[in-house]
Design a protein around this motif. Structure first.
Motif, PDB file in Angstrom:
ATOM      1  N   ARG A 104       0.843  -1.201   0.000  1.00 61.07           N
ATOM      2  CA  ARG A 104       0.000   0.000   0.000  1.00 61.07           C
ATOM      3  C   ARG A 104       0.880   1.254   0.000  1.00 61.07           C
ATOM      4  O   ARG A 104       0.594   2.214  -0.727  1.00 61.07           O
ATOM      5  CB  ARG A 104      -0.944  -0.027   1.192  1.00 61.07           C
ATOM      6  CG  ARG A 104      -2.045   1.003   1.082  1.00 61.07           C
ATOM      7  CD  ARG A 104      -3.160   0.801   2.081  1.00 61.07           C
ATOM      8  NE  ARG A 104      -2.700   1.088   3.436  1.00 61.07           N
ATOM      9  CZ  ARG A 104      -2.674   0.197   4.426  1.00 61.07           C
ATOM     10  NH1 ARG A 104      -3.081  -1.037   4.238  1.00 61.07           N
ATOM     11  NH2 ARG A 104      -2.242   0.542   5.620  1.00 61.07           N
ATOM     12  N   TRP A 106       3.909   1.531  -1.182  1.00 62.60           N
ATOM     13  CA  TRP A 106       4.510   1.623  -2.519  1.00 62.60           C
ATOM     14  C   TRP A 106       3.506   2.178  -3.524  1.00 62.60           C
ATOM     15  O   TRP A 106       3.849   3.024  -4.354  1.00 62.60           O
ATOM     16  CB  TRP A 106       5.022   0.265  -2.960  1.00 62.60           C
ATOM     17  CG  TRP A 106       5.555   0.244  -4.361  1.00 62.60           C
ATOM     18  CD1 TRP A 106       5.042  -0.427  -5.424  1.00 62.60           C
ATOM     19  CD2 TRP A 106       6.713   0.933  -4.839  1.00 62.60           C
ATOM     20  NE1 TRP A 106       5.807  -0.199  -6.534  1.00 62.60           N
ATOM     21  CE2 TRP A 106       6.849   0.651  -6.206  1.00 62.60           C
ATOM     22  CE3 TRP A 106       7.644   1.769  -4.247  1.00 62.60           C
ATOM     23  CZ2 TRP A 106       7.857   1.158  -6.989  1.00 62.60           C
ATOM     24  CZ3 TRP A 106       8.661   2.283  -5.029  1.00 62.60           C
ATOM     25  CH2 TRP A 106       8.767   1.973  -6.378  1.00 62.60           C
ATOM     26  N   GLU A 107       2.271   1.732  -3.425  1.00 64.71           N
ATOM     27  CA  GLU A 107       1.249   2.226  -4.356  1.00 64.71           C
ATOM     28  C   GLU A 107       0.985   3.718  -4.148  1.00 64.71           C
ATOM     29  O   GLU A 107       0.800   4.463  -5.111  1.00 64.71           O
ATOM     30  CB  GLU A 107      -0.031   1.403  -4.208  1.00 64.71           C
ATOM     31  CG  GLU A 107       0.143  -0.005  -4.769  1.00 64.71           C
ATOM     32  CD  GLU A 107      -0.979  -0.961  -4.409  1.00 64.71           C
ATOM     33  OE1 GLU A 107      -1.887  -0.585  -3.634  1.00 64.71           O
ATOM     34  OE2 GLU A 107      -0.933  -2.117  -4.891  1.00 64.71           O
ATOM     35  N   TYR A 108       0.979   4.164  -2.874  1.00 67.39           N
ATOM     36  CA  TYR A 108       0.840   5.605  -2.625  1.00 67.39           C
ATOM     37  C   TYR A 108       1.994   6.371  -3.262  1.00 67.39           C
ATOM     38  O   TYR A 108       1.790   7.408  -3.903  1.00 67.39           O
ATOM     39  CB  TYR A 108       0.826   5.906  -1.126  1.00 67.39           C
ATOM     40  CG  TYR A 108      -0.492   5.645  -0.451  1.00 67.39           C
ATOM     41  CD1 TYR A 108      -1.689   6.140  -0.948  1.00 67.39           C
ATOM     42  CD2 TYR A 108      -0.533   4.910   0.731  1.00 67.39           C
ATOM     43  CE1 TYR A 108      -2.891   5.903  -0.310  1.00 67.39           C
ATOM     44  CE2 TYR A 108      -1.726   4.669   1.380  1.00 67.39           C
ATOM     45  CZ  TYR A 108      -2.912   5.169   0.854  1.00 67.39           C
ATOM     46  OH  TYR A 108      -4.093   4.941   1.489  1.00 67.39           O
ATOM     47  N   GLN A 155       3.745   5.542  -5.803  1.00 67.37           N
ATOM     48  CA  GLN A 155       3.636   5.505  -7.264  1.00 67.37           C
ATOM     49  C   GLN A 155       2.623   6.518  -7.791  1.00 67.37           C
ATOM     50  O   GLN A 155       2.725   6.968  -8.919  1.00 67.37           O
ATOM     51  CB  GLN A 155       3.252   4.101  -7.734  1.00 67.37           C
ATOM     52  CG  GLN A 155       4.316   3.054  -7.458  1.00 67.37           C
ATOM     53  CD  GLN A 155       5.641   3.441  -8.065  1.00 67.37           C
ATOM     54  OE1 GLN A 155       5.778   3.537  -9.278  1.00 67.37           O
ATOM     55  NE2 GLN A 155       6.619   3.697  -7.223  1.00 67.37           N
ATOM     56  N   ARG A 156       1.643   6.857  -6.955  1.00 69.68           N
ATOM     57  CA  ARG A 156       0.602   7.803  -7.377  1.00 69.68           C
ATOM     58  C   ARG A 156       0.837   9.220  -6.863  1.00 69.68           C
ATOM     59  O   ARG A 156      -0.074  10.034  -6.847  1.00 69.68           O
ATOM     60  CB  ARG A 156      -0.763   7.326  -6.873  1.00 69.68           C
ATOM     61  CG  ARG A 156      -1.223   6.019  -7.458  1.00 69.68           C
ATOM     62  CD  ARG A 156      -2.671   5.726  -7.117  1.00 69.68           C
ATOM     63  NE  ARG A 156      -2.980   5.870  -5.698  1.00 69.68           N
ATOM     64  CZ  ARG A 156      -3.038   4.868  -4.812  1.00 69.68           C
ATOM     65  NH1 ARG A 156      -2.802   3.639  -5.206  1.00 69.68           N
ATOM     66  NH2 ARG A 156      -3.341   5.092  -3.553  1.00 69.68           N
ATOM     67  N   LEU A 157       2.056   9.519  -6.463  1.00 74.76           N
ATOM     68  CA  LEU A 157       2.367  10.837  -5.897  1.00 74.76           C
ATOM     69  C   LEU A 157       1.931  11.970  -6.803  1.00 74.76           C
ATOM     70  O   LEU A 157       2.116  11.917  -8.029  1.00 74.76           O
ATOM     71  CB  LEU A 157       3.878  10.978  -5.713  1.00 74.76           C
ATOM     72  CG  LEU A 157       4.493  10.572  -4.410  1.00 74.76           C
ATOM     73  CD1 LEU A 157       5.974  10.874  -4.427  1.00 74.76           C
ATOM     74  CD2 LEU A 157       3.837  11.232  -3.251  1.00 74.76           C
ATOM     75  N   ASP A 158       1.373  12.988  -6.189  1.00 71.36           N
ATOM     76  CA  ASP A 158       1.068  14.226  -6.905  1.00 71.36           C
ATOM     77  C   ASP A 158       2.380  14.996  -7.029  1.00 71.36           C
ATOM     78  O   ASP A 158       2.871  15.574  -6.066  1.00 71.36           O
ATOM     79  CB  ASP A 158       0.036  15.028  -6.120  1.00 71.36           C
ATOM     80  CG  ASP A 158      -0.285  16.367  -6.755  1.00 71.36           C
ATOM     81  OD1 ASP A 158       0.333  16.725  -7.782  1.00 71.36           O
ATOM     82  OD2 ASP A 158      -1.168  17.065  -6.226  1.00 71.36           O
ATOM     83  N   ARG A 159       2.979  14.963  -8.204  1.00 67.21           N
ATOM     84  CA  ARG A 159       4.305  15.553  -8.401  1.00 67.21           C
ATOM     85  C   ARG A 159       4.289  17.082  -8.298  1.00 67.21           C
ATOM     86  O   ARG A 159       5.326  17.709  -8.169  1.00 67.21           O
ATOM     87  CB  ARG A 159       4.899  15.125  -9.751  1.00 67.21           C
ATOM     88  CG  ARG A 159       5.260  13.656  -9.808  1.00 67.21           C
ATOM     89  CD  ARG A 159       6.310  13.346  -8.775  1.00 67.21           C
ATOM     90  NE  ARG A 159       6.649  11.932  -8.810  1.00 67.21           N
ATOM     91  CZ  ARG A 159       7.784  11.455  -8.401  1.00 67.21           C
ATOM     92  NH1 ARG A 159       8.702  12.249  -7.920  1.00 67.21           N
ATOM     93  NH2 ARG A 159       8.011  10.163  -8.434  1.00 67.21           N
ATOM     94  N   TYR A 202      10.131  11.366  -3.768  1.00 70.10           N
ATOM     95  CA  TYR A 202       9.756  10.433  -2.704  1.00 70.10           C
ATOM     96  C   TYR A 202      10.204  10.990  -1.355  1.00 70.10           C
ATOM     97  O   TYR A 202       9.494  10.873  -0.362  1.00 70.10           O
ATOM     98  CB  TYR A 202      10.405   9.068  -2.903  1.00 70.10           C
ATOM     99  CG  TYR A 202       9.871   8.248  -4.049  1.00 70.10           C
ATOM    100  CD1 TYR A 202       8.559   8.346  -4.461  1.00 70.10           C
ATOM    101  CD2 TYR A 202      10.702   7.351  -4.702  1.00 70.10           C
ATOM    102  CE1 TYR A 202       8.077   7.566  -5.505  1.00 70.10           C
ATOM    103  CE2 TYR A 202      10.237   6.559  -5.744  1.00 70.10           C
ATOM    104  CZ  TYR A 202       8.918   6.678  -6.140  1.00 70.10           C
ATOM    105  OH  TYR A 202       8.444   5.907  -7.161  1.00 70.10           O
TER     106      TYR A 202
END
Length: 88
Positions: free
Chosen positions: A21, A23-25, A27-31, A37
């Motif tokens: 979970r 890792w998935e968060y 991966q979906r980071l609001d850049r 990271y």
């Protein structure tokens, strides 16, 4: 001279649901909000531990609060209680 930047690694085991979970968060980071990271992890760690500290302080204040005082029986209450006992 004191080091201003410290490098560390984070290892996630994707067979563990909580790691996956996280890792998935990531991966979906609001850049636009988090440039890396590192920025996301810093925000998450600071938020988590500051909430833990506030919760501990709140619990400590609840534990140290004075217990409620015992109700004081008035003479009238005592008379009523004695009347009840005598009626048995």
């Amino acid at each position: 001279m004191e080091r201003a930047i410290i490098n560390t690694n984070i290892r996630l085991n994707l067979h563990r649901p909580e790691d996956r979970r996280a890792w998935e968060y990531l991966q979906r980071l609001d850049r636009k909000k988090y440039k890396s990271y590192s920025r996301a992890v810093v925000a998450a760690v600071n938020d988590h531990f500051s909430r833990q500290e506030r919760l501990a302080a709140l619990l400590q204040s609840v534990r140290t609060a004075a217990p409620p005082s015992e109700p004081v029986m008035t003479d009238e209450d005592m008379d009523t209680a004695m009347d009840f006992i005598n009626s048995l």
